[in-house]
Design an enzyme around this catalytic site. Structure first.
Site, PDB file in Angstrom:
ATOM      1  N   HIS A   1     106.236  43.400  22.791  1.00 58.11           N
ATOM      2  CA  HIS A   1     106.885  42.120  22.487  1.00 58.11           C
ATOM      3  C   HIS A   1     107.567  41.574  23.732  1.00 58.11           C
ATOM      4  CE1 HIS A   1     109.778  39.354  20.404  1.00 58.11           C
ATOM      5  NE2 HIS A   1     108.682  39.112  19.707  1.00 58.11           N
TER       6      HIS A   1
ATOM      7  N   HIS B   1     105.854  32.213  21.796  1.00 59.40           N
ATOM      8  CA  HIS B   1     106.822  31.631  20.880  1.00 59.40           C
ATOM      9  C   HIS B   1     106.798  30.111  20.985  1.00 59.40           C
ATOM     10  CE1 HIS B   1     108.775  35.717  20.988  1.00 59.40           C
ATOM     11  NE2 HIS B   1     108.834  35.438  19.700  1.00 59.40           N
TER      12      HIS B   1
ATOM     13  N   HIS C   1     102.211  37.864  16.288  1.00 56.69           N
ATOM     14  CA  HIS C   1     103.037  38.847  15.592  1.00 56.69           C
ATOM     15  C   HIS C   1     102.253  39.529  14.471  1.00 56.69           C
ATOM     16  CE1 HIS C   1     106.215  36.495  17.619  1.00 56.69           C
ATOM     17  NE2 HIS C   1     106.840  37.661  17.657  1.00 56.69           N
TER      18      HIS C   1
ATOM     19  N   HIS D   1     113.347  32.789  11.015  1.00 58.91           N
ATOM     20  CA  HIS D   1     112.988  33.740  12.068  1.00 58.91           C
ATOM     21  C   HIS D   1     114.053  33.841  13.150  1.00 58.91           C
ATOM     22  CE1 HIS D   1     111.179  34.586  16.072  1.00 58.91           C
ATOM     23  NE2 HIS D   1     110.809  35.676  15.424  1.00 58.91           N
TER      24      HIS D   1
ATOM     25  N   HIS E   1     117.084  36.892  13.707  1.00 61.46           N
ATOM     26  CA  HIS E   1     117.159  37.673  14.945  1.00 61.46           C
ATOM     27  C   HIS E   1     118.598  37.660  15.463  1.00 61.46           C
ATOM     28  CE1 HIS E   1     113.308  39.190  16.427  1.00 61.46           C
ATOM     29  NE2 HIS E   1     112.717  38.174  15.820  1.00 61.46           N
TER      30      HIS E   1
ATOM     31  N   PHE F   1     114.871  38.376  22.525  1.00 62.02           N
ATOM     32  CA  PHE F   1     113.449  38.632  22.321  1.00 62.02           C
ATOM     33  C   PHE F   1     112.942  39.804  23.158  1.00 62.02           C
ATOM     34  CE2 PHE F   1     112.615  34.007  20.877  1.00 62.02           C
ATOM     35  CZ  PHE F   1     112.978  34.357  19.593  1.00 62.02           C
TER      36      PHE F   1
ATOM     37  N   HIS G   1     109.217  40.820  10.642  1.00 57.78           N
ATOM     38  CA  HIS G   1     107.985  40.090  10.928  1.00 57.78           C
ATOM     39  C   HIS G   1     106.910  40.339   9.875  1.00 57.78           C
ATOM     40  CE1 HIS G   1     108.402  37.687  14.515  1.00 57.78           C
ATOM     41  NE2 HIS G   1     109.327  38.548  14.892  1.00 57.78           N
TER      42      HIS G   1
END
Length: 598
Positions: free
Chosen positions: A168, A188, A197, A319, A323, A340, A353
């Site tokens: 990632h 992204h 993902h 999302h 996070h 991230f 995810h």
């Protein structure tokens, strides 16, 4: 003859000669130093054919203006060049806050043999992904053992837990350049978000199952959109190999998740927060996501000119919001989940995810699979992951939906029936807004410009240091039933410029009388914008290209909203932009307009 056609004729003649010589040498077994010349002819032929646009060869003066404009706007990189990583080198990159990070594998991927991804045998057992808050002790124990084994693998093993997390990091910080381009690869804030993902957790899941010898093992999903026990961090993530010490302690159970978190504690009780979440999900999945681009994100393409920055509804929130909500407040970038580059170091990342992936399928079903992307460039885009045999596999991640040998246990999507109602009866709201316009237009309210379809703030934009209210004209009034069925009316906040690479969040309302006392539970709520730090600036070589800074925009579907606010026949609407948590001081917007998406 037209000079252009003379050029084409000459080029084609040269190609024919090259082809003839090529065929002659092949048929007669010619082997000599002239092969270099023949190879050159072949390469030249392919280059010319790929460069020549058929519309130029056979164009006439009857070309429509719109078609001509579209042809001119296309670059060579837009002619079916799928996105993929350049494996020849993985380079250092930046965290979300511009700190140098290095997440490349010890052995360059370009030195490994890449195998083509094969979908599982249809006769193999189907892996069923279940809601995390409903798992039994037997499964939790099995999953815990798999994670423990993965954590204990040698650091140079691609199946090692940290190596899995760094996948990632590689794709979200720009550690790979694009193939056939000097631009960084970005997964992204565009329609590549969902397929990347999907395939990342797919391979992670299969590795875990292989480590414990269970070909039916499936990742659980964190059912944070389900009010019946799903909106809490599942308890088992607090034990054993699931533990991540870098979570915000005040957000651990029994604290209900804020799926629209904006760095400021909302202060709602459990029941009120759950109701807020359910209403918010309705907007993000249904009323604000009626077209592919609104849900999936902007159509990014390969090359420097193909870059776009327009995330879809679900990527923006829940999302991004979750996070941030899970990440530790005391860390500089809210690591682990809050940044991230480090997010996948927390085992809960994969359950988070998994639910995102499930909601993609739910959205497809809601729309009878009619909104799937058929663009060949998107369908052929691919990434590389190590499989359960430690082989480097090139997936066709965007291809098949649910051909990957897993399915989701059904969940009650309560939010489907949570269509909000206006906070103020529309007729009364219209009267109040007219009165406010008369009383405050010189102070707070911005009247329409001479453009009939937008409110433009000029080259410097308008700073979001305070709530912004403006009136926007609607290009189309009283659309027919067919028009409403075929196209979505969309509110566009364009030229969003975050002066510093920082977290930014603002909400948008339509015809709101008092935006300070309402939220997603009210029909006036049109959507939210969330900017996560990007940190994608470093390049591999001195001559490589950093993506050009292009306009960031937010597109919000408002057709259903206008219907419920009884505003379909109005010539204009009032738009209110509300910065959250003091994050708008370094942010400007270029303007607001209305457009239509088919």
């Amino acid at each position: 003859m037209d000079p252009k056609r003379w050029v084409i004729a000459a080029l084609l003649g040269f190609i024919v000669v090259g082809l003839s010589v090529n065929l002659f040498t092949r048929d007669h077994g010619v082997q000599s130093h002239d092969q270099y010349y023949f190879s050159f002819l072949r390469e030249f032929k392919e280059t010319v054919l790929n460069t020549i646009d058929g519309s130029w060869m056979f164009s006439t003066n009857e070309t429509k203006p719109n078609e001509a404009k579209e042809q001119e706007s296309k670059t060579p990189e837009q002619h079916h060049v799928p996105l993929s990583p350049n494996l020849t080198a993985c380079h250092r990159s930046l965290s979300d806050a511009d700190r140098p990070v290095y997440c490349c594998p010890p052995k360059p991927a370009s030195e490994e043999t890449v195998v083509e991804f094969q979908f599982p045998d249809p006769s193999a057992p189907l892996r069923i992904r279940r809601a995390a808050h409903k798992l039994d002790k037997e499964f939790i124990s099995k999953y815990q053992r798999a994670i423990a084994i993965m954590r204990g693998l040698p650091s140079d093993d691609p199946r090692n837990f940290m190596r899995q997390a760094n996948i990632h990091c590689i794709y979200c910080t720009g550690a790979y350049n694009q193939m056939h381009s000097n631009s960084l690869l970005k997964i992204h804030r565009s329609r590549m978000f969902f397929p990347f993902h999907r395939m990342m957790i797919y391979f992670h899941e299969r590795i875990l199952g292989n480590l414990i010898g269970d070909d039916t093992f499936a990742l659980p999903y964190w059912n944070w959109d389900n009010p019946d026990g799903g909106m809490f961090i599942p308890d088992f993530y607090l034990n054993g190999s699931f533990v991540d010490t870098q979570r915000e302690k005040t957000h651990l159970p029994p604290q209900v998740a804020d799926i629209d978190f904006d760095y400021v504690e909302r202060g709602l009780g459990t029941e009120d927060q759950i109701e807020y979440n359910v209403n918010f999900m309705y907007h993000q999945m249904i009323s604000g996501a009626k077209k592919t681009e609104l849900f999936m994100g902007c159509p990014i393409r390969s090359g420097e000119d193909g870059f776009c920055d327009g995330p879809g509804t679900i990527e923006l929130a829940p999302h991004n919001a979750l996070h941030t909500w899970v990440g530790n407040t005391v860390n500089p970038e809210r690591e682990n989940m809050g940044a991230f580059y480090s997010a996948a170091r927390d085992p809960i990342f994969y359950a988070h995810h998994s639910n995102i992936d499930r909601l993609w399928e739910v959205w497809r079903e809601l729309n009878d699979n009619k909104l799937d992307i058929n663009d060949p460039e998107w369908l052929d885009s691919h990434f590389v992951f190590h499989d359960e045999k430690s082989q480097l596999s090139q997936d066709q991640g965007c291809l098949g939906h649910f051909q990957t040998g897993y399915a989701y246990e059904r969940s009650d999507n309560v939010w489907m029936n949570a269509r909000p109602k206006p906070a103020v009866p529309p007729k009364i709201a219209r009267q109040i807004l007219k009165l406010k316009e008369q009383q405050e237009h010189q102070n707070n309210l911005l009247l329409p410009t001479n453009r009939q379809d937008r409110q433009d703030f000029g080259p410097e934009g308008r700073t979001l240091d305070d709530t912004l209210r403006l009136k926007v004209q609607r290009p189309k009034i009283n659309r027919t039933s067919k028009e409403k069925e075929e196209e979505e009316e969309v509110l566009v906040i364009y030229d969003i410029d975050v002066k510093k690479d920082s977290y930014v969040k603002f909400d948008v309302y339509v015809n709101a009388v008092d935006e300070t006392i309402i939220g997603p539970e009210s029909r006036e709520f049109a959507g939210t914008f969330v900017n996560m730090r990007k940190g994608v600036r470093l390049i591999m070589n001195p001559g490589d290209a950093v993506p050009k800074k292009k306009s960031t925009y937010l597109k919000l579907g408002i057709s259903e909203l206008l219907q419920d606010l009884e505003a379909e026949g109005d010539e204009s609407i009032w738009v209110t932009i509300v910065p959250r948590g003091g994050t708008g001081v370094n942010t400007t917007v270029g303007g607001v307009r209305i457009e239509y998406i088919r």
